[in-house]
Design a protein around this motif. Structure first.
Motif, PDB file in Angstrom:
ATOM      1  N   SER A 100      -2.747  -1.583  18.460  1.00 53.95           N
ATOM      2  CA  SER A 100      -3.006  -0.965  17.160  1.00 53.95           C
ATOM      3  C   SER A 100      -3.700   0.384  17.355  1.00 53.95           C
ATOM      4  O   SER A 100      -3.375   1.371  16.679  1.00 53.95           O
ATOM      5  CB  SER A 100      -3.873  -1.882  16.293  1.00 53.95           C
ATOM      6  N   ASN A 316      -2.143  -6.664  13.451  1.00 60.41           N
ATOM      7  CA  ASN A 316      -1.297  -5.955  14.413  1.00 60.41           C
ATOM      8  C   ASN A 316      -0.258  -5.127  13.659  1.00 60.41           C
ATOM      9  O   ASN A 316       0.919  -5.443  13.643  1.00 60.41           O
ATOM     10  CB  ASN A 316      -0.600  -6.954  15.351  1.00 60.41           C
ATOM     11  N   ASP A 318       1.310  -1.979  13.811  1.00 57.08           N
ATOM     12  CA  ASP A 318       1.633  -0.775  14.581  1.00 57.08           C
ATOM     13  C   ASP A 318       2.243   0.309  13.706  1.00 57.08           C
ATOM     14  O   ASP A 318       1.856   1.487  13.776  1.00 57.08           O
ATOM     15  CB  ASP A 318       2.608  -1.127  15.720  1.00 57.08           C
ATOM     16  N   ASN A 321      -0.277   1.865  11.331  1.00 54.86           N
ATOM     17  CA  ASN A 321      -1.249   2.713  12.012  1.00 54.86           C
ATOM     18  C   ASN A 321      -0.653   4.074  12.379  1.00 54.86           C
ATOM     19  O   ASN A 321      -1.329   5.102  12.276  1.00 54.86           O
ATOM     20  CB  ASN A 321      -1.770   2.011  13.270  1.00 54.86           C
ATOM     21  N   ASN A 402       6.097  -2.943  12.268  1.00 55.93           N
ATOM     22  CA  ASN A 402       5.120  -4.041  12.297  1.00 55.93           C
ATOM     23  C   ASN A 402       5.783  -5.346  12.730  1.00 55.93           C
ATOM     24  O   ASN A 402       5.225  -6.117  13.528  1.00 55.93           O
ATOM     25  CB  ASN A 402       4.498  -4.237  10.909  1.00 55.93           C
TER      26      ASN A 402
END
Length: 462
Positions: A100, A316, A318, A321, A402
């Protein structure tokens, strides 16, 4: 999962392959294309189809709580060493924190190199602050303490009725530990939950047949409401985000997969039905039950799947982020603000926290972005209005990234824990899944274990 995948044995020939038109991923792909076409040619009618997408997502969310509870509770109940639960959780969170944070940094680097907001020269005074006021208020309401306390449900059963993933996960873990600690008295409970799991996952399979309808309605609404032309004005940001996410999946997660002994391309092919469903609905939750099922079918132990997948959906993120740091820099560049290195590092540190605190909040991508921008006074939060119109298109890429990130995390954590059947993984990713493990076949072949044990309990009841 082992308890709800069709049983085959070594002497049973594999089922005949379905014709192409009956493959779910083909149906979803056609539905997405039809929805986009109708949304473009008849925008008002396309917008009116929104209930089809919303209804399908609500149907899937309805079943998420029992899926998580049954998977986690029965998985932990079947573990002989409860210390393994802590080991799995520790390794999962170590993975989540690492990747992350890496996603945040990658978004920051790409934003500085590509600079998609340069040249727009937007005057912050001309922005519509009312458009983003609701997201800003939600961001202010989110605190770490409040988030942690919200994991604890009001009652043992309210977690299921409220639909909060982390609350359901907490209750499931506690129930699994309690069941394991009270054997053999709790054997009846284990059998009841295992049997109920059969029913729930049969329901999941039934609901998935409606996926093309949901994808059709959601895509028709998206194109009808925002229009394909709305993409042109902010094409630089959209293109940069999609390309960055694609490179993150293929390069970063691809290297992780290579180190873990599997191909990211094979994993994407294995999950193609779920990925198309996520693309059509812009919601990774729509494919959560199916992801858990396929991860277990690919050789990941049930308890690992039950712990990693639900927590990954909150911790989590990704794609989210990458979006956060990239969008923050885009807004700063668009209004002519040059952020210092210290301010950019502050953005990363705050985003690491806020991305966890806003988990499960509707419109969480925007909420997290508002919370992150609020710590850098030089960047106006009102600048979020610049990307509000295209957020729907961005959410699809966030959800896809994600989703793939959590699939990779599940396999890696299972491998770290020694809970990965490599033979089953390779077979599943190659398109030739192996039959159920022997213990699952035996359980399926038992004749009425629940009814027999229940009868014995009733005999002892005065």
């Amino acid at each position: 999962m082992g308890s709800h995948i069709a049983i085959t044995t070594g002497n049973t020939p594999p089922p005949a392959k379905k014709p192409l038109y009956r493959q779910l991923y083909v149906q979803v792909l056609v539905a997405i294309a039809l929805g986009a076409t109708i949304g473009h040619l008849a925008p008002e009618f396309g917008t009116a189809l929104k209930p089809l997408g919303d209804g399908f997502i609500k149907l899937v969310k309805m079943i998420i709580a029992p899926v998580i509870f049954l998977t986690v509770a029965t998985g932990i109940a079947g573990m002989s060493d409860l210390k393994a639960v802590g080991n799995v959780a520790g390794k999962a969170f170590a993975y989540f924190l690492t990747f992350s944070t890496l996603a945040l940094i990658i978004g920051l680097v790409v934003g500085n190199v590509v600079r998609p907001g340069d040249g727009l020269n937007i005057d912050p005074a001309t922005l519509d602050t009312a458009a983003v006021a609701d997201f800003a208020n939600k961001a202010e309401a989110q605190t770490i303490t409040g988030f942690l306390l919200n994991i604890i449900p009001e009652t043992l059963f309210s977690a299921a009725t409220d639909g909060q993933i982390l609350q359901v996960l907490l209750v499931a873990i506690l129930a699994g530990v309690a069941i394991s600690a009270t054997r053999p008295v709790s054997d009846l409970v284990t059998d009841v939950l295992a049997s109920f799991s059969e029913v729930v996952f049969k329901l999941v399979h039934m609901l998935m047949k409606l996926a093309p309808i949901g994808a059709f309605g959601a895509m028709a609404f998206t194109i009808g409401e925002f229009g394909i032309g709305s993409l042109a004005n902010l094409a630089a940001l959209i293109g940069t985000f999609y390309l960055t996410s694609l490179l993150f999946v293929l390069v970063v997660l691809g290297l992780v997969g290579w180190a873990g002994g599997f191909s990211i391309f094979a994993l994407i092919r294995y999950l193609r039905e779920e990925l198309l469903l996520v693309l059509g609905t812009s919601s990774s939750e729509a494919a959560l039950p199916s992801l858990m099922e396929k991860m277990e079918a690919a050789g990941c132990r049930k308890a690992v799947v039950g712990l990693v997948v639900p927590t990954g959906y909150s911790f989590n993120l990704d794609g989210t982020n990458i979006y956060m740091t990239l969008a923050a820099l885009f807004i700063a560049q668009a209004v002519g603000v040059e952020l210092s290195l210290a301010e950019q590092l502050t953005l990363v540190l705050v985003a690491m926290i806020s991305s966890k605190g806003a988990a499960g909040v509707t419109g969480s991508g925007f909420v997290i972005l508002a919370a992150t921008l609020s710590v850098v006074p030089s960047v106006p939060v009102a600048g979020m209005a610049l990307i509000l119109g295209i957020d729907r298109f961005m959410s699809e890429c966030r959800a896809l990234t994600n989703f793939i990130g959590n699939a990779v995390a599940t396999i890696i954590v299972a491998a770290w824990e020694g809970a990965l059947d490599r033979e089953r993984l390779n077979a599943a990713l190659s398109g030739n899944p192996l039959p159920l493990p022997e213990e699952d076949i035996e359980r399926h072949e038992r004749s009425g274990p629940v009814s027999e044990k229940l009868a014995k309990v009733l005999e002892k009841t005065p």
